[in-house]
Design an enzyme around this catalytic site. Structure first.
Site, PDB file in Angstrom:
ATOM      1  N   PHE A   9       0.816  -1.212   0.000  1.00 58.96           N
ATOM      2  CA  PHE A   9       0.000   0.000   0.000  1.00 58.96           C
ATOM      3  C   PHE A   9       0.853   1.267   0.000  1.00 58.96           C
ATOM      4  O   PHE A   9       1.723   1.444   0.861  1.00 58.96           O
ATOM      5  CB  PHE A   9      -0.889   0.054   1.254  1.00 58.96           C
ATOM      6  CG  PHE A   9      -2.160  -0.722   1.160  1.00 58.96           C
ATOM      7  CD1 PHE A   9      -3.273  -0.190   0.515  1.00 58.96           C
ATOM      8  CD2 PHE A   9      -2.257  -1.982   1.725  1.00 58.96           C
ATOM      9  CE1 PHE A   9      -4.462  -0.904   0.442  1.00 58.96           C
ATOM     10  CE2 PHE A   9      -3.443  -2.707   1.656  1.00 58.96           C
ATOM     11  CZ  PHE A   9      -4.543  -2.172   1.010  1.00 58.96           C
ATOM     12  N   ASP A  10       0.589   2.152  -0.933  1.00 63.27           N
ATOM     13  CA  ASP A  10       1.033   3.532  -0.801  1.00 63.27           C
ATOM     14  C   ASP A  10       0.201   4.133   0.341  1.00 63.27           C
ATOM     15  O   ASP A  10      -0.860   3.600   0.697  1.00 63.27           O
ATOM     16  CB  ASP A  10       0.769   4.266  -2.111  1.00 63.27           C
ATOM     17  CG  ASP A  10       1.010   5.760  -2.005  1.00 63.27           C
ATOM     18  OD1 ASP A  10       2.112   6.146  -1.578  1.00 63.27           O
ATOM     19  OD2 ASP A  10       0.092   6.532  -2.342  1.00 63.27           O
TER      20      ASP A  10
END
Length: 233
Positions: A9-10
């Site tokens: 995940f960013d």
């Protein structure tokens, strides 16, 4: 549909509402630096300069310190003023670190992924002190098996060195079973493409543009639907 086990995940504009956090932090610092000036004009100028500097950083042309220590000074230079850019940066990062707002539905996304058995990792180009403050303040740190911040890794998305660092320190990740999820085409999606893993573009701004992402979602609900139907090993 392909099986995934690892979600990369960013953070900003993928889970965190960075636009809101940035707006609040910029409003505070601009009021400190120039209470009598046109705040909106200052913020608009700052954002243009900041965007240009981050693009240069992602291309490896300048250091992160150059961005942090010059963007406020460059902004005020446009208006014929001189300020202490490093001092302004210090105050701004403090304010930004207090911006723990999540996008609507982001917490539910993490809870869903946890319940489905995914292993999750945070991959961000943000500053270590700022991002750690936001992770702690928002209460989402515990959802991640590991957190990788560019200042810590010595490189940034989309550079392959950043992902090499992640895979070297989280050796359990099988790249063919990993999915990169992020809002930035130039760092998240391009980075995934550079190392040959699948990606999901979080297109929250509903941009119409060419992309190389494996999947596209426009909000957390669509992300829920995508991840709920992807088999988990």
């Amino acid at each position: 549909m392909k099986t995934y086990h690892y979600l990369l995940f960013d953070l900003d504009d993928t889970l965190f509402d960075f636009q809101l956090a940035e707006k609040e932090a910029l409003t505070r610092i601009m009021r400190e630096l120039a209470p009598e000036d046109n705040q909106q004009q200052l913020i608009q100028t700052y954002r243009k300069i900041n965007q240009r500097l981050w693009a240069q950083y992602e291309r490896g042309e300048i250091s992160k310190n150059t961005i942090i220590h010059t963007r406020f000074a460059l902004t005020f230079k446009e208006f014929g003023k001189e300020i202490d850019g490093e001092r302004a940066a210090k105050h701004y990062q403090q304010y930004l670190g207090e911006g723990t707002q999540l996008l609507d539905g982001a917490l539910e996304t993490l809870k869903l992924c946890k319940s489905l058995g995914y292993r999750m990792y945070a991959l961000t180009n943000g500053l270590e002190k700022t991002q750690n403050s936001r992770l702690d303040g928002s209460g989402i740190r515990s959802y991640f098996d590991a957190i990788y911040i560019s200042e810590q890794t010595g490189s940034q998305k989309p550079q392959t060195a950043f992902f090499d660092y992640v895979f070297a320190h989280s050796t359990e990740i099988i790249p063919t079973e990993a999915l990169m999820i992020g809002d930035s085409l130039s760092s998240d999606i391009q980075g995934a493409q550079n190392i040959g893993i699948d990606s999901c573009w979080y297109n929250g701004a509903n941009k119409e543009t060419a992309h190389q992402a494996t999947y596209v979602v426009h909000n957390q609900k669509e992300l829920h639907q995508l991840l709920a139907q992807v088999p988990v090993k």
